[in-house]
Design a protein around this motif. Structure first.
Motif, PDB file in Angstrom:
ATOM      1  N   ARG A 105       0.790  -1.236   0.000  1.00  0.00           N
ATOM      2  CA  ARG A 105       0.000   0.000   0.000  1.00  0.00           C
ATOM      3  C   ARG A 105       0.822   1.287   0.000  1.00  0.00           C
ATOM      4  O   ARG A 105       0.278   2.347  -0.308  1.00  0.00           O
ATOM      5  CB  ARG A 105      -0.933   0.002   1.220  1.00  0.00           C
ATOM      6  N   LEU A 106       2.091   1.213   0.354  1.00  0.00           N
ATOM      7  CA  LEU A 106       2.909   2.426   0.386  1.00  0.00           C
ATOM      8  C   LEU A 106       3.285   2.828  -1.035  1.00  0.00           C
ATOM      9  O   LEU A 106       4.023   2.125  -1.721  1.00  0.00           O
ATOM     10  CB  LEU A 106       4.173   2.191   1.217  1.00  0.00           C
ATOM     11  N   ARG A 107       2.794   3.977  -1.471  1.00  0.00           N
ATOM     12  CA  ARG A 107       3.113   4.473  -2.812  1.00  0.00           C
ATOM     13  C   ARG A 107       3.014   5.994  -2.820  1.00  0.00           C
ATOM     14  O   ARG A 107       2.275   6.595  -2.034  1.00  0.00           O
ATOM     15  CB  ARG A 107       2.182   3.866  -3.856  1.00  0.00           C
ATOM     16  N   GLU A 111       2.391  12.322  -9.522  1.00  0.00           N
ATOM     17  CA  GLU A 111       3.195  13.492  -9.908  1.00  0.00           C
ATOM     18  C   GLU A 111       4.314  13.835  -8.924  1.00  0.00           C
ATOM     19  O   GLU A 111       5.087  14.765  -9.186  1.00  0.00           O
ATOM     20  CB  GLU A 111       2.322  14.730 -10.121  1.00  0.00           C
ATOM     21  N   VAL A 112       4.446  13.120  -7.818  1.00  0.00           N
ATOM     22  CA  VAL A 112       5.474  13.480  -6.845  1.00  0.00           C
ATOM     23  C   VAL A 112       6.871  13.294  -7.435  1.00  0.00           C
ATOM     24  O   VAL A 112       7.704  14.212  -7.409  1.00  0.00           O
ATOM     25  CB  VAL A 112       5.325  12.670  -5.538  1.00  0.00           C
ATOM     26  N   ALA A 113       7.162  12.115  -7.964  1.00  0.00           N
ATOM     27  CA  ALA A 113       8.509  11.845  -8.472  1.00  0.00           C
ATOM     28  C   ALA A 113       8.865  12.771  -9.631  1.00  0.00           C
ATOM     29  O   ALA A 113       9.968  13.346  -9.667  1.00  0.00           O
ATOM     30  CB  ALA A 113       8.624  10.383  -8.904  1.00  0.00           C
ATOM     31  N   SER A 114       7.962  12.943 -10.577  1.00  0.00           N
ATOM     32  CA  SER A 114       8.263  13.788 -11.739  1.00  0.00           C
ATOM     33  C   SER A 114       8.426  15.248 -11.334  1.00  0.00           C
ATOM     34  O   SER A 114       9.285  15.964 -11.876  1.00  0.00           O
ATOM     35  CB  SER A 114       7.165  13.650 -12.795  1.00  0.00           C
ATOM     36  N   THR A 115       7.625  15.703 -10.386  1.00  0.00           N
ATOM     37  CA  THR A 115       7.734  17.094  -9.931  1.00  0.00           C
ATOM     38  C   THR A 115       9.040  17.333  -9.192  1.00  0.00           C
ATOM     39  O   THR A 115       9.722  18.342  -9.425  1.00  0.00           O
ATOM     40  CB  THR A 115       6.542  17.458  -9.020  1.00  0.00           C
ATOM     41  N   ILE A 137      11.390   6.926   8.395  1.00  0.00           N
ATOM     42  CA  ILE A 137      11.581   7.757   7.208  1.00  0.00           C
ATOM     43  C   ILE A 137      12.624   7.155   6.274  1.00  0.00           C
ATOM     44  O   ILE A 137      12.466   7.165   5.049  1.00  0.00           O
ATOM     45  CB  ILE A 137      11.970   9.189   7.613  1.00  0.00           C
ATOM     46  N   GLU A 138      13.693   6.604   6.816  1.00  0.00           N
ATOM     47  CA  GLU A 138      14.701   5.976   5.959  1.00  0.00           C
ATOM     48  C   GLU A 138      14.104   4.826   5.161  1.00  0.00           C
ATOM     49  O   GLU A 138      14.405   4.655   3.973  1.00  0.00           O
ATOM     50  CB  GLU A 138      15.889   5.508   6.794  1.00  0.00           C
ATOM     51  N   TYR A 139      13.253   4.045   5.803  1.00  0.00           N
ATOM     52  CA  TYR A 139      12.601   2.944   5.088  1.00  0.00           C
ATOM     53  C   TYR A 139      11.768   3.488   3.936  1.00  0.00           C
ATOM     54  O   TYR A 139      11.843   2.980   2.806  1.00  0.00           O
ATOM     55  CB  TYR A 139      11.714   2.136   6.037  1.00  0.00           C
ATOM     56  N   LYS A 145      11.995   5.079  -3.435  1.00  0.00           N
ATOM     57  CA  LYS A 145      13.063   5.455  -4.366  1.00  0.00           C
ATOM     58  C   LYS A 145      13.109   6.975  -4.608  1.00  0.00           C
ATOM     59  O   LYS A 145      13.233   7.439  -5.738  1.00  0.00           O
ATOM     60  CB  LYS A 145      12.914   4.708  -5.687  1.00  0.00           C
ATOM     61  N   ILE A 146      13.012   7.732  -3.534  1.00  0.00           N
ATOM     62  CA  ILE A 146      13.035   9.192  -3.657  1.00  0.00           C
ATOM     63  C   ILE A 146      14.164   9.830  -2.855  1.00  0.00           C
ATOM     64  O   ILE A 146      14.260  11.058  -2.795  1.00  0.00           O
ATOM     65  CB  ILE A 146      11.688   9.820  -3.224  1.00  0.00           C
ATOM     66  N   ALA A 147      15.031   9.025  -2.250  1.00  0.00           N
ATOM     67  CA  ALA A 147      16.083   9.573  -1.399  1.00  0.00           C
ATOM     68  C   ALA A 147      16.959  10.572  -2.153  1.00  0.00           C
ATOM     69  O   ALA A 147      17.350  11.615  -1.611  1.00  0.00           O
ATOM     70  CB  ALA A 147      16.942   8.447  -0.829  1.00  0.00           C
ATOM     71  N   ASP A 148      17.266  10.282  -3.400  1.00  0.00           N
ATOM     72  CA  ASP A 148      18.182  11.139  -4.151  1.00  0.00           C
ATOM     73  C   ASP A 148      17.591  12.499  -4.515  1.00  0.00           C
ATOM     74  O   ASP A 148      18.317  13.386  -4.974  1.00  0.00           O
ATOM     75  CB  ASP A 148      18.640  10.419  -5.427  1.00  0.00           C
ATOM     76  N   PHE A 149      16.299  12.671  -4.331  1.00  0.00           N
ATOM     77  CA  PHE A 149      15.694  13.972  -4.596  1.00  0.00           C
ATOM     78  C   PHE A 149      15.977  14.969  -3.476  1.00  0.00           C
ATOM     79  O   PHE A 149      15.790  16.174  -3.656  1.00  0.00           O
ATOM     80  CB  PHE A 149      14.177  13.848  -4.766  1.00  0.00           C
ATOM     81  N   PHE A 150      16.405  14.475  -2.313  1.00  0.00           N
ATOM     82  CA  PHE A 150      16.560  15.324  -1.134  1.00  0.00           C
ATOM     83  C   PHE A 150      18.020  15.634  -0.838  1.00  0.00           C
ATOM     84  O   PHE A 150      18.884  14.772  -0.920  1.00  0.00           O
ATOM     85  CB  PHE A 150      15.949  14.638   0.093  1.00  0.00           C
ATOM     86  N   ASP A 151      18.252  16.892  -0.456  1.00  0.00           N
ATOM     87  CA  ASP A 151      19.565  17.246   0.074  1.00  0.00           C
ATOM     88  C   ASP A 151      19.711  16.664   1.479  1.00  0.00           C
ATOM     89  O   ASP A 151      20.710  16.015   1.790  1.00  0.00           O
ATOM     90  CB  ASP A 151      19.708  18.769   0.125  1.00  0.00           C
TER      91      ASP A 151
END
Length: 297
Positions: A105-107, A111-115, A137-139, A145-151
């Motif tokens: 269920r976690l998704r 538009e989050v990833a593309s934005t 949060i790390e999990y 697969k969004i860790a690389d979007f964040f500083d």
């Protein structure tokens, strides 16, 4: 709205739960699935398991407390001489039920990833700000697969017992950092400390969150731009009631959130309301950070 009319943003700060993904939609079914399996394993009503979990949640002031099940009186009575690892191993079917529901269920919201990819491509810095614990949060960052979007992502310190299998529960200390303890949402001092930490100029910083009274109000008082993720407050009524049933919240807190979810917030706030995450690209111009020192003092 033309580009010249849109505010320019070089630092984007995001609340995580119910802003990037529907936390209620995955956590509640996972917790209830675990409780149902525990009830069958220990031959007790599921409702008893839920009540005991709620007591642990209230002890820690955290409804998402990993392995809260092992700290319930019910489990400790069932395994009086067992270590945490032994009790954990005995209840593996229950933990597997939780993990299966969570993984299913976690998704991300649409538009989050593309934005986020577009925002980062523009050179804008992106930060997370959440009171969820570092381990949770790390999990989610890795799973989605969004860790690389964040500083950097600033999360709450884990204050529970050690992992039953001896794993590290402190977080990596690299991308996910522990929030300073000087203040918590919605105290604007919590955001001011964060602004100083990331060297952000308030007038060019945008805070996005799903709560008007906690996220938007805090942003207003700290002098930063604010966007209300309205879509994050539209959880299913049944799931919301199930969450309240096991939460650590006091009655006044539940009433306040219920009022906000109904659109009744007795506050005069300045913000832009978004009904989908991608709308941020239509409301703001994201630019590269120019390296100027912050101006929060």
């Amino acid at each position: 709205m033309s580009e010249n009319e849109r505010p320019k943003v070089d630092a984007l700060i995001l609340d995580m739960d119910n802003t990037l993904y529907d936390w209620v939609a995955f956590f509640v079914p996972a917790l209830y699935a675990m409780a149902e399996v525990v009830g069958k394993l220990l031959h007790v009503p599921t409702e008893l398991v839920l009540r005991e979990l709620r007591e642990v949640h209230r002890t820690y002031g955290n409804t998402e407390h990993p392995f809260a099940l092992l700290e319930t009186r019910l489990v400790q009575s069932a395994f009086p001489r067992a270590t945490r690892q032994e009790a954990h191993d005995a209840l593996q079917p229950a933990f597997r039920a939780f993990n299966k529901e969570r993984a299913t269920r976690l998704r991300l919201y649409p538009e989050v990833a593309s934005t986020l990819a577009t925002v980062r491509a523009a050179g804008c810095r992106v930060f997370g700000h959440t009171e969820a614990t570092v381990v949770n949060i790390e999990y989610r960052l890795q799973k989605l697969k969004i860790a690389d979007f964040f500083d950097k992502v600033f999360a709450s310190k884990w204050n529970g017992l050690s992992h039953p299998q001896g794993r590290d529960s402190k977080g990596s200390g690299q991308r996910v950092l522990v929030l300073p303890t000087v203040a918590r949402k919605p105290d604007p001092e919590a955001l001011r400390v964060l602004l100083n930490e990331i060297h952000a100029v308030p007038s060019r910083t945008l805070y996005v969150g799903d709560s008007l009274s906690r996220d938007v109000q805090m942003a207003n008082q700290a002098g930063v731009l604010a966007a209300w993720a309205k879509y994050g407050s539209s959880n299913q009524k049944e799931l919301w009631e199930k969450l309240v049933h096991v939460s650590h919240w006091a009655g006044e807190s539940v009433a306040a959130v219920d009022s906000e979810r109904s659109g009744h917030v007795p506050l005069k706030l300045k913000y832009r309301s978004i009904t989908r995450f991608g709308q941020l690209l239509e409301e703001y111009v994201f630019t590269a950070h120019n390296g100027e020192p912050n101006a929060t003092t």
